[in-house]
Design a protein around this motif. Structure first.
Motif, PDB file in Angstrom:
ATOM      1  N   SER A 261       2.618  27.963 -42.459  1.00  0.00           N
ATOM      2  CA  SER A 261       3.379  28.159 -43.688  1.00  0.00           C
ATOM      3  C   SER A 261       4.807  27.731 -43.385  1.00  0.00           C
ATOM      4  O   SER A 261       5.173  27.490 -42.227  1.00  0.00           O
ATOM      5  N   LEU A 262       5.628  27.625 -44.431  1.00  0.00           N
ATOM      6  CA  LEU A 262       7.020  27.240 -44.205  1.00  0.00           C
ATOM      7  C   LEU A 262       7.720  28.263 -43.322  1.00  0.00           C
ATOM      8  O   LEU A 262       8.486  27.899 -42.419  1.00  0.00           O
ATOM      9  N   GLU A 263       7.437  29.532 -43.527  1.00  0.00           N
ATOM     10  CA  GLU A 263       8.065  30.573 -42.721  1.00  0.00           C
ATOM     11  C   GLU A 263       7.644  30.446 -41.259  1.00  0.00           C
ATOM     12  O   GLU A 263       8.483  30.570 -40.346  1.00  0.00           O
ATOM     13  N   VAL A 264       6.350  30.187 -41.026  1.00  0.00           N
ATOM     14  CA  VAL A 264       5.863  30.036 -39.648  1.00  0.00           C
ATOM     15  C   VAL A 264       6.508  28.816 -38.997  1.00  0.00           C
ATOM     16  O   VAL A 264       7.000  28.876 -37.865  1.00  0.00           O
ATOM     17  N   PHE A 265       6.535  27.694 -39.716  1.00  0.00           N
ATOM     18  CA  PHE A 265       7.082  26.474 -39.121  1.00  0.00           C
ATOM     19  C   PHE A 265       8.557  26.643 -38.778  1.00  0.00           C
ATOM     20  O   PHE A 265       9.004  26.262 -37.685  1.00  0.00           O
ATOM     21  N   GLU A 266       9.329  27.194 -39.708  1.00  0.00           N
ATOM     22  CA  GLU A 266      10.762  27.303 -39.444  1.00  0.00           C
ATOM     23  C   GLU A 266      11.060  28.394 -38.421  1.00  0.00           C
ATOM     24  O   GLU A 266      12.160  28.434 -37.871  1.00  0.00           O
ATOM     25  N   GLY A 267      10.084  29.236 -38.152  1.00  0.00           N
ATOM     26  CA  GLY A 267      10.213  30.157 -37.025  1.00  0.00           C
ATOM     27  C   GLY A 267       9.990  29.462 -35.692  1.00  0.00           C
ATOM     28  O   GLY A 267      10.478  29.914 -34.654  1.00  0.00           O
ATOM     29  N   LEU A 268       9.257  28.335 -35.716  1.00  0.00           N
ATOM     30  CA  LEU A 268       8.995  27.568 -34.501  1.00  0.00           C
ATOM     31  C   LEU A 268      10.045  26.481 -34.269  1.00  0.00           C
ATOM     32  O   LEU A 268      10.422  26.204 -33.130  1.00  0.00           O
ATOM     33  N   ALA A 269      10.488  25.837 -35.350  1.00  0.00           N
ATOM     34  CA  ALA A 269      11.439  24.732 -35.236  1.00  0.00           C
ATOM     35  C   ALA A 269      12.852  25.264 -35.020  1.00  0.00           C
ATOM     36  O   ALA A 269      13.216  26.340 -35.493  1.00  0.00           O
ATOM     37  N   ALA A 270      13.646  24.491 -34.284  1.00  0.00           N
ATOM     38  CA  ALA A 270      15.064  24.815 -34.126  1.00  0.00           C
ATOM     39  C   ALA A 270      15.835  24.266 -35.323  1.00  0.00           C
ATOM     40  O   ALA A 270      15.366  23.355 -36.018  1.00  0.00           O
ATOM     41  N   ARG A 271      17.010  24.803 -35.558  1.00  0.00           N
ATOM     42  CA  ARG A 271      17.831  24.345 -36.675  1.00  0.00           C
ATOM     43  C   ARG A 271      19.189  23.902 -36.154  1.00  0.00           C
ATOM     44  O   ARG A 271      19.876  24.639 -35.450  1.00  0.00           O
ATOM     45  N   ASP A 272      19.564  22.659 -36.489  1.00  0.00           N
ATOM     46  CA  ASP A 272      20.857  22.132 -36.061  1.00  0.00           C
ATOM     47  C   ASP A 272      21.949  22.595 -37.014  1.00  0.00           C
ATOM     48  O   ASP A 272      21.696  22.915 -38.179  1.00  0.00           O
ATOM     49  N   ALA A 273      23.180  22.592 -36.528  1.00  0.00           N
ATOM     50  CA  ALA A 273      24.314  23.016 -37.349  1.00  0.00           C
ATOM     51  C   ALA A 273      24.489  22.147 -38.589  1.00  0.00           C
ATOM     52  O   ALA A 273      25.044  22.601 -39.595  1.00  0.00           O
ATOM     53  N   LEU A 274      24.012  20.902 -38.557  1.00  0.00           N
ATOM     54  CA  LEU A 274      24.116  20.034 -39.729  1.00  0.00           C
ATOM     55  C   LEU A 274      23.118  20.409 -40.815  1.00  0.00           C
ATOM     56  O   LEU A 274      23.226  19.918 -41.940  1.00  0.00           O
ATOM     57  N   GLY A 275      22.129  21.232 -40.481  1.00  0.00           N
ATOM     58  CA  GLY A 275      21.218  21.718 -41.503  1.00  0.00           C
ATOM     59  C   GLY A 275      19.786  21.260 -41.393  1.00  0.00           C
ATOM     60  O   GLY A 275      18.923  21.768 -42.110  1.00  0.00           O
ATOM     61  N   PHE A 276      19.481  20.299 -40.519  1.00  0.00           N
ATOM     62  CA  PHE A 276      18.096  19.857 -40.391  1.00  0.00           C
ATOM     63  C   PHE A 276      17.379  20.668 -39.314  1.00  0.00           C
ATOM     64  O   PHE A 276      17.987  21.148 -38.352  1.00  0.00           O
ATOM     65  N   HIS A 277      16.079  20.841 -39.495  1.00  0.00           N
ATOM     66  CA  HIS A 277      15.238  21.459 -38.480  1.00  0.00           C
ATOM     67  C   HIS A 277      14.701  20.373 -37.545  1.00  0.00           C
ATOM     68  O   HIS A 277      14.561  19.209 -37.945  1.00  0.00           O
ATOM     69  N   PHE A 278      14.403  20.741 -36.322  1.00  0.00           N
ATOM     70  CA  PHE A 278      13.812  19.765 -35.405  1.00  0.00           C
ATOM     71  C   PHE A 278      12.843  20.450 -34.458  1.00  0.00           C
ATOM     72  O   PHE A 278      12.986  21.629 -34.135  1.00  0.00           O
ATOM     73  N   ILE A 279      11.844  19.682 -34.050  1.00  0.00           N
ATOM     74  CA  ILE A 279      10.822  20.171 -33.132  1.00  0.00           C
ATOM     75  C   ILE A 279      10.333  19.001 -32.292  1.00  0.00           C
ATOM     76  O   ILE A 279      10.305  17.859 -32.762  1.00  0.00           O
ATOM     77  N   GLY A 280       9.984  19.264 -31.055  1.00  0.00           N
ATOM     78  CA  GLY A 280       9.575  18.187 -30.168  1.00  0.00           C
ATOM     79  C   GLY A 280       8.605  18.666 -29.112  1.00  0.00           C
ATOM     80  O   GLY A 280       8.046  19.767 -29.198  1.00  0.00           O
ATOM     81  N   PRO A 281       8.417  17.855 -28.078  1.00  0.00           N
ATOM     82  CA  PRO A 281       7.432  18.179 -27.042  1.00  0.00           C
ATOM     83  C   PRO A 281       7.986  19.197 -26.051  1.00  0.00           C
ATOM     84  O   PRO A 281       9.193  19.462 -26.022  1.00  0.00           O
ATOM     85  N   PRO A 282       7.119  19.772 -25.226  1.00  0.00           N
ATOM     86  CA  PRO A 282       7.601  20.655 -24.158  1.00  0.00           C
ATOM     87  C   PRO A 282       8.305  19.841 -23.079  1.00  0.00           C
ATOM     88  O   PRO A 282       8.192  18.611 -23.022  1.00  0.00           O
ATOM     89  N   GLU A 283       9.039  20.515 -22.239  1.00  0.00           N
ATOM     90  CA  GLU A 283       9.692  19.845 -21.117  1.00  0.00           C
ATOM     91  C   GLU A 283       8.642  19.291 -20.160  1.00  0.00           C
ATOM     92  O   GLU A 283       7.509  19.784 -20.098  1.00  0.00           O
TER      93      GLU A 283
END
Length: 388
Positions: free
Chosen positions: A206-228
């Protein structure tokens, strides 16, 4: 009016047969091919209709009838006025009725005979054109694909997402470069969750689940990527397709940093869902050679020229000795240069400060306006252009 077709088929021979038969109808052409007939087919069809609102869809049921009918059903829900021709080796009553119930207006028997094809196209030509109900409400997917490492793919993707967020668009940035993990490094961020966790949650997303996983930049966009590097996880092509399907229904824009790994299945899933693919290169001969290979590969997979945009980073109209002139780029790729992003001190400084250069518009200087004009052109806001 000439026939414009979107062709969805896992069978390369079937797609070739459609192209060959269409040659006999003056002015007609296949404008997009979809080799993967999956649940998210409707996303790519809607993207095609944004560019060509009078296009019709030919969908091949033969490879996976149940899956193709399910995909067609979703296409019908998303574009109820679209003219659809279903095709299969089985022309029995049950197959034809199933296709019509799923949303097809016509049926083409395989193997395709020339006169059968001409009859179907004749009925298509006589059919009323689909009523235009405006642009799709789905978000757009913009993918940055580097021709090689070091051409600035991540820098462009991050700042592109930053401008979109500043414009008030709900934006998410997805990093698919497992080796570099460039987005987190560029932003000097250490996200607590990755695409691996997103994949594990897809069934309950859900949107709530995704935005709980994704980081949020100060400019306002969310971002998500691979593990280290060194951390293992499971994120596959089907999960990527499911994720994109979810994201375009929740966000105005999905920006993908694909790195340079065009042969990765997860990257290809992102490319196939894209409204536009920005093939990033600089004026280095090695980058140009790779861009030529990548462009040829994408065209072979069914991408059209208007889906792929050649983007020169560190652009020089009059290049230094040893660099490739812009006209040579155009001639080698047989494709116009969509845009050129010139060299700028603000871009180099941003990699040291770990902040997008578009964050400080005054400090960025002239490159801020140039880059925003690129974003406007890329998103269709206006026909902005830097002379290349």
């Amino acid at each position: 009016m000439p026939v414009q077709l979107l062709v969805a088929s896992t069978d390369a021979h079937f797609r070739e047969v459609v192209r060959e038969n269409l040659v006999n109808i003056p002015g007609s052409r296949v404008i997009a091919e979809y080799p993967d007939v999956a649940e998210n087919l409707y996303i790519r069809v809607l993207q095609g209709l944004d560019r060509y609102p009078d296009a019709a869809l030919v969908i091949d049921l033969a490879g996976n009838p149940a899956g193709a009918l399910s995909a067609l059903d979703r296409v019908r829900d998303a574009a109820p006025d679209l003219y659809v021709v279903a095709s299969s080796f089985d022309a029995g009553r049950e197959t034809v009725l199933a296709a019509l119930r799923a949303g097809a207006q016509d049926f083409l028997m395989q193997p395709v005979k020339r006169f059968d094809f001409r009859d179907v196209m004749g009925r298509l030509e006589r059919a009323p054109r689909r009523s235009s109900s405006g642009k799709s409400q789905l978000g757009k997917v913009y993918t940055f694909l580097g021709s090689k490492g070091g051409v600035g793919t991540t820098t462009l993707a991050v700042n592109f997402a930053g401008v979109l967020a500043q414009q008030g668009r709900r934006t998410v940035l997805v990093d698919l470069d497992w080796a570099a993990n460039g987005v987190a490094r560029y932003l000097n961020a250490a996200p607590g969750h990755t695409l691996v966790e997103a994949g594990e949650q897809m069934e309950n997303m859900s949107l709530e689940v995704f935005e709980g996983l994704a980081a949020r930049d100060a400019l306002g966009f969310h971002f998500i990527g691979p593990p280290e590097l060194g951390r293992h996880g499971y994120f596959t092509e089907p999960l990527m397709r499911d994720l994109v399907t979810f994201l375009v229904e929740k966000y105005d824009a999905v920006v993908i940093d694909a790195g340079r790994h065009i042969n990765k299945e997860v990257v290809m899933a992102g490319l196939e869902s894209s409204s536009g693919v920005f093939l990033v290169l600089n004026q280095d001969f090695g980058a140009l050679r790779n861009a030529q290979r990548f462009l040829s590969h994408l065209m072979h997979l069914g991408f059209s020229q208007d889906q792929i945009h050649v983007l020169i980073n560190e652009y020089q109209k009059t290049p230094q000795p040893g660099a490739v002139p812009p006209e040579h780029v155009r001639a080698t790729l047989n494709q116009p240069v969509f845009y050129g992003i010139p060299r700028a001190g603000a871009i180099r400084r941003s990699s040291r400060t770990n902040r997008p250069f578009v964050e400080d518009r005054q400090g960025a200087g002239a490159i801020d306006g140039v880059f925003r004009a690129f974003v406007d052109k890329a998103t269709g806001a206006r026909n902005a252009m830097v002379e290349v």
